[in-house]
Write an enzyme that holds these catalytic residues in place. Structure first.
Site, PDB file in Angstrom:
ATOM      1  N   ASP A 121       1.846   0.333   2.768  1.00  0.00           N
ATOM      2  CA  ASP A 121       2.407  -0.893   2.191  1.00  0.00           C
ATOM      3  C   ASP A 121       3.733  -1.217   2.864  1.00  0.00           C
ATOM      4  O   ASP A 121       4.686  -0.434   2.781  1.00  0.00           O
ATOM      5  CB  ASP A 121       2.608  -0.700   0.687  1.00  0.00           C
ATOM      6  CG  ASP A 121       2.827  -2.008  -0.057  1.00  0.00           C
ATOM      7  OD1 ASP A 121       3.334  -2.967   0.548  1.00  0.00           O
ATOM      8  OD2 ASP A 121       2.482  -2.073  -1.243  1.00  0.00           O
ATOM      9  N   CYS A 170       1.621  -8.847  -0.332  1.00  0.00           N
ATOM     10  CA  CYS A 170       0.729  -7.806  -0.841  1.00  0.00           C
ATOM     11  C   CYS A 170      -0.639  -8.285  -1.309  1.00  0.00           C
ATOM     12  O   CYS A 170      -1.669  -7.948  -0.731  1.00  0.00           O
ATOM     13  CB  CYS A 170       1.428  -7.066  -1.975  1.00  0.00           C
ATOM     14  SG  CYS A 170       0.484  -5.659  -2.568  1.00  0.00           S
ATOM     15  N   HIS A 224      -3.604  -3.460  -7.008  1.00  0.00           N
ATOM     16  CA  HIS A 224      -2.893  -4.750  -7.018  1.00  0.00           C
ATOM     17  C   HIS A 224      -3.818  -5.949  -6.793  1.00  0.00           C
ATOM     18  O   HIS A 224      -3.466  -6.903  -6.096  1.00  0.00           O
ATOM     19  CB  HIS A 224      -1.752  -4.752  -5.998  1.00  0.00           C
ATOM     20  CG  HIS A 224      -0.588  -5.592  -6.452  1.00  0.00           C
ATOM     21  ND1 HIS A 224       0.585  -5.692  -5.751  1.00  0.00           N
ATOM     22  CD2 HIS A 224      -0.424  -6.381  -7.552  1.00  0.00           C
ATOM     23  CE1 HIS A 224       1.431  -6.498  -6.383  1.00  0.00           C
ATOM     24  NE2 HIS A 224       0.837  -6.923  -7.484  1.00  0.00           N
TER      25      HIS A 224
END
Length: 466
Positions: free
Chosen positions: A14, A54, A104
């Site tokens: 990430d 993201c 997510h």
């Protein structure tokens, strides 16, 4: 090559930008095992995250589609796929599927992160049978997860990447199931908070000199240096995790027939272009370019190679399905970059500016990244043009230079063709938010500021909030 379909170990990090690895020449990065992996892999040196934030990036990975197709064009919108997803395609092809770490994609319809700590229902795990994941947490030293269909919150012991790695190694070593596997290991680091890696890694950078990129202005030098100390500590920790994963693959006896992928959802500006650390969403290379290594000895041998094709996040699903001999769902928009017709450009864009994009006055944009050029159009027209070979720091915007008018016209025409293919009308951000009932999301209501970049290298495209 064996008739058995290959395993796939997909290591997703990430906010790890392509520049911040040793094999890419970063003097700050301590990544000896990843550098060895690069020497054994195909290094896609122009890989990009076409939606560099993201949730949109992760949804593109899972669907092989672009944000306006899968609907996740800002953070924390629930993914509701309109076709077969990554995990489902492999599961349906007879694979043992696993997902560990950050997800997510369940979303928070309240627009204020309300479901980030909730368990993800099985039907929203999209084909991953082995599940030890959390919707979203970056508390790496008190990191929770849910297992399978259970709603009991559990916690990884210590620094979560290390414990997630141990769990992944056990999954790889499971010899009771003869099926090939797809395992996605989704790490939270090196995403902020930046100074939370184990002490032994933070100590490496406490007093070490940090070499900044040449497009970080003086006024951000101190803050960027301090941020990078924590960033590189996380990276050093992940390098050791990768070492353990590769050793587990070796011990399993299946290294020849295991595809290992190492990549990231997006990068981080870290002061470049005058934009502070922890910022993605921007069209510059520090945000857009991501590492992408693919090791598959049975197909590509043991000697590393470089591949210049512009790979985008939606391309990863069809490329891996192609390598494994699994049919690509018709709903996939990305391209098998190892097929007969690799793409000549990667489409990048931000339909709706969120958070720091608004702070710096970066409005909605669409663009292309080719091997040589980055071209970006705002709603006002051509905005940015860089020669990424002659100007790798992207400090000279050629968009208004009359000598480059033919190139601007050529790339603008190519962008029009891509927009038409995608059915992307390039509407004002407010129209998408109003259409989809997302105007209440906090990230789209950040006050709008402005910037000009280092020495006026670029100018904002949004009007500041009064």
């Amino acid at each position: 090559m064996s008739e058995r379909k290959p395993n796939v170990l997909f290591i997703l990090t990430d906010q790890w930008r392509a520049q911040s690895v040793g094999y890419a020449g970063d003097p700050n990065a301590r990544t000896p095992r990843i550098d060895e992996l690069a020497a054994e892999s195909v290094d896609f040196e122009n890989a990009v995250s076409g939606a560099p934030v993201c949730c949109p990036a992760r949804a593109s990975l899972l669907t092989g589609q672009y944000p306006l197709e899968h609907g996740v064009y800002i953070n924390d919108v629930e993914l509701r796929p309109n076709g077969t997803t990554f995990g489902e395609a492999f599961r349906d092809a007879g694979y043992r599927t696993g997902y560990i770490g950050k997800w997510h994609l369940y979303g928070s319809p309240d627009g204020r992160y309300g479901r980030r700590t909730d368990p993800v229902p099985v039907e929203k795990q999209f084909g991953f049978e082995y599940w030890k994941a959390a919707e979203c947490t970056h508390d790496y030293n008190e990191s929770f997860y849910f297992e399978g269909a259970s709603t009991e919150r559990k916690y990884w012991e210590g620094y979560d990447a290390e414990d997630q790695t141990e769990d992944a190694c056990a999954f790889i070593a499971d010899g009771d199931d003869e099926r090939p596997y797809l395992l996605v290991l989704s790490y939270g680091p090196p995403h902020f908070p930046l100074h939370t890696a184990p002490e032994r890694f933070r100590t490496l950078y406490e007093d070490a000199p940090i070499e900044l990129r040449g497009n970080v202005p003086d006024e951000l030098a101190d803050a960027s240096t301090e941020a990078l100390r924590g960033y590189y500590a996380h990276i050093a920790a992940l390098d050791q995790c990768v070492e353990r994963l590769l050793e587990a693959v070796r011990r399993s006896g299946s290294a020849e027939d295991t595809i290992v992928v190492l990549t990231s959802d997006h990068g981080d500006m870290m002061g470049s272009q005058g934009i502070r650390h922890d910022v993605k969403v921007a069209p510059w290379d520090e945000s857009v370019r991501i590492p992408l290594l693919l090791r598959y000895p049975a197909r590509f041998g043991a000697e590393g190679t470089r591949n210049a094709v512009p790979v985008n996040t939606p391309d990863l699903m069809p490329t891996l399905l192609g390598l494994c001999g699994v049919p690509v769902p018709e709903t996939v928009r990305g391209t098998d970059v190892l097929g007969a017709s690799p793409p000549e450009s990667a489409f990048i864009g931000m339909p709706v500016p969120i958070l720091w994009a608004r702070t710096y006055g970066i409005g909605a944009y669409r663009g292309l990244r080719t091997v040589r050029h980055t071209y970006i159009r705002s709603l006002q027209g051509p905005w940015l043009l860089y020669d990424n070979i002659a100007d790798p720091l992207q400090l000279t915007n050629l968009c208004a230079d009359p000598a480059y008018a033919p190139l601007v016209a050529e790339l603008d025409g190519e962008l029009d063709r891509r927009l038409a293919e995608l059915g992307d009308e390039f509407l004002p951000a407010e129209e998408y938010l109003r259409r989809d009932g997302l105007e209440h999301y906090s990230e789209v209501n950040t006050p709008v500021g402005s910037s000009e970049g280092p020495d006026g290298a670029w100018r904002s495209t949004l009007v500041p909030t009064p």
